[in-house]
Write a protein that holds these residues in place. Structure first.
Motif, PDB file in Angstrom:
ATOM      1  N   THR A  19     147.252  43.251  79.774  1.00 24.60           N
ATOM      2  CA  THR A  19     145.814  44.134  79.568  1.00 24.60           C
ATOM      3  C   THR A  19     144.924  42.832  79.221  1.00 24.60           C
ATOM      4  OG1 THR A  19     146.743  44.489  77.127  1.00 24.60           O
ATOM      5  CG2 THR A  19     146.469  46.259  78.564  1.00 24.60           C
ATOM      6  N   GLN A  20     145.314  41.810  79.656  1.00 19.18           N
ATOM      7  CA  GLN A  20     144.510  40.255  79.614  1.00 19.18           C
ATOM      8  C   GLN A  20     144.614  39.545  80.622  1.00 19.18           C
ATOM      9  OE1 GLN A  20     146.509  39.567  75.822  1.00 19.18           O
ATOM     10  NE2 GLN A  20     147.172  37.446  76.657  1.00 19.18           N
ATOM     11  N   TRP A  99     140.616  53.012  81.479  1.00 23.30           N
ATOM     12  CA  TRP A  99     140.196  51.757  80.940  1.00 23.30           C
ATOM     13  C   TRP A  99     138.958  51.982  80.226  1.00 23.30           C
ATOM     14  CZ3 TRP A  99     143.091  48.037  81.401  1.00 23.30           C
ATOM     15  CH2 TRP A  99     143.865  47.724  82.633  1.00 23.30           C
ATOM     16  N   SER A 100     138.124  52.872  80.015  1.00 25.70           N
ATOM     17  CA  SER A 100     137.290  53.090  79.075  1.00 25.70           C
ATOM     18  C   SER A 100     137.577  53.282  77.595  1.00 25.70           C
ATOM     19  CB  SER A 100     136.262  54.377  79.301  1.00 25.70           C
ATOM     20  OG  SER A 100     135.586  54.094  80.576  1.00 25.70           O
ATOM     21  N   ASP A 103     139.408  50.089  76.433  1.00 22.44           N
ATOM     22  CA  ASP A 103     138.243  49.362  76.137  1.00 22.44           C
ATOM     23  C   ASP A 103     137.661  49.674  74.783  1.00 22.44           C
ATOM     24  OD1 ASP A 103     136.652  46.991  76.243  1.00 22.44           O
ATOM     25  OD2 ASP A 103     134.996  48.194  77.393  1.00 22.44           O
ATOM     26  N   GLN A 106     140.053  48.681  71.814  1.00 18.47           N
ATOM     27  CA  GLN A 106     140.233  47.254  71.905  1.00 18.47           C
ATOM     28  C   GLN A 106     141.625  47.041  72.092  1.00 18.47           C
ATOM     29  OE1 GLN A 106     138.573  46.734  67.744  1.00 18.47           O
ATOM     30  NE2 GLN A 106     137.609  44.865  68.777  1.00 18.47           N
ATOM     31  N   VAL A 108     142.210  46.247  75.258  1.00 16.61           N
ATOM     32  CA  VAL A 108     142.174  45.353  76.602  1.00 16.61           C
ATOM     33  C   VAL A 108     141.234  44.148  76.409  1.00 16.61           C
ATOM     34  CG1 VAL A 108     140.250  46.868  77.612  1.00 16.61           C
ATOM     35  CG2 VAL A 108     141.612  45.713  79.445  1.00 16.61           C
ATOM     36  N   HIS A 109     141.492  42.981  77.164  1.00 15.31           N
ATOM     37  CA  HIS A 109     140.702  41.832  76.933  1.00 15.31           C
ATOM     38  C   HIS A 109     140.551  41.166  78.415  1.00 15.31           C
ATOM     39  CE1 HIS A 109     139.182  38.585  74.524  1.00 15.31           C
ATOM     40  NE2 HIS A 109     139.560  37.685  75.193  1.00 15.31           N
ATOM     41  N   TYR A 111     138.953  38.812  79.734  1.00 19.56           N
ATOM     42  CA  TYR A 111     138.141  37.553  79.928  1.00 19.56           C
ATOM     43  C   TYR A 111     139.064  36.374  80.450  1.00 19.56           C
ATOM     44  CZ  TYR A 111     134.765  39.822  76.619  1.00 19.56           C
ATOM     45  OH  TYR A 111     133.978  40.709  76.294  1.00 19.56           O
ATOM     46  N   ARG A 117     133.749  37.293  81.076  1.00 17.53           N
ATOM     47  CA  ARG A 117     134.052  38.855  81.127  1.00 17.53           C
ATOM     48  C   ARG A 117     134.216  39.224  82.371  1.00 17.53           C
ATOM     49  NH1 ARG A 117     134.868  43.807  77.674  1.00 17.53           N
ATOM     50  NH2 ARG A 117     134.851  45.271  79.149  1.00 17.53           N
ATOM     51  N   SER A 119     135.648  42.424  85.541  1.00 21.07           N
ATOM     52  CA  SER A 119     136.032  43.920  85.657  1.00 21.07           C
ATOM     53  C   SER A 119     137.482  44.069  85.350  1.00 21.07           C
ATOM     54  CB  SER A 119     135.725  44.213  87.271  1.00 21.07           C
ATOM     55  OG  SER A 119     136.835  43.639  88.075  1.00 21.07           O
ATOM     56  N   PHE A 120     137.860  45.176  85.053  1.00 20.38           N
ATOM     57  CA  PHE A 120     139.064  45.728  84.558  1.00 20.38           C
ATOM     58  C   PHE A 120     140.150  45.598  85.800  1.00 20.38           C
ATOM     59  CE2 PHE A 120     136.821  48.713  81.645  1.00 20.38           C
ATOM     60  CZ  PHE A 120     137.178  47.788  80.532  1.00 20.38           C
TER      61      PHE A 120
END
Length: 205
Positions: A19-20, A99-100, A103, A106, A108-109, A111, A117, A119-120
């Motif tokens: 998730t990062q 994904w919403s 997010d 918290q 998912v990260h 970056y 940042r 997109s997912f």
């Protein structure tokens, strides 16, 4: 039916989704060295004490929300299965909604190694595809040296990585020697860093 409570299961490590976008590869290497020193029973105990928190997402995929460094280290050490703690079942929602929710919680990260940042969709599909962020390695090194305290804030060490990223030049970051650590420790204890989770610097008069 969606699960209302966390569930403990076992999953195949290579099939888990991150998730990062990044990890600190120097930190992954350090975890590999720690793993190599463990005997069989110690390895079993280490796994039993490191449940991988995850969310069940669309198409039945499991998304881990912590222990990415340990997961990559274990993959490189050819460990096949790990214990999972399923925090929530979101397998029934649409990908955009998934994904919403991730997010919002918290979990998912997205970056990159420059702190930008994305997109997912940019998040890798496999743990082995995570990219290196040397500032994240530095953040972990400083925490282990006592520069700041471990904190439960999600992705807190990435906040520290971004803090160092804006203050230590990129041409110096790959020199993981004592000079760099001294500079980072001084920064970690400075008043500039007092907004960060786990800050352990002196209280200003």
């Amino acid at each position: 039916m969606a699960r209302a409570h966390p569930q403990l299961i076992t999953g195949k490590l290579e099939k888990l989704h991150p998730t990062q976008l990044t990890v600190g590869l120097a930190e992954v290497s350090a975890k590999r060295q720690q793993w190599k020193k463990l005997k069989r029973k110690e390895r079993s105990a280490a796994l039993e004490s490191h449940w991988f928190p995850c969310v069940l997402g669309p198409q039945g995929c499991y998304y881990i929300v912590d222990h990415h460094h340990f997961g990559l280290a274990l993959l490189q050490e050819e460990v096949e299965t790990v214990p999972l703690l399923v925090l929530k079942d979101l397998s029934f929602v649409e990908p955009m909604t998934f994904w919403s929710v991730m997010d919002f919680n918290q979990w998912v990260h997205p970056y990159d190694a420059h702190g930008s940042r994305h997109s997912f969709e940019a998040i890798p599909k496999a743990i082995v595809d995570l990219q290196d962020d040397p500032y994240r390695s530095l953040a972990g090194q400083v925490r282990r040296a006592g520069g700041y305290s471990k904190d439960t804030t999600p992705y807190s060490e990435f906040l520290w990585a971004d803090f160092f990223r804006g203050r230590i030049a990129s041409d110096l970051i790959n020199d993981q020697g004592s000079k760099l650590q001294t500079q980072a420790m001084d920064l970690a204890r400075s008043q500039e860093a007092r907004y960060l989770p786990g800050w352990a610097g002196p209280i200003a008069d």
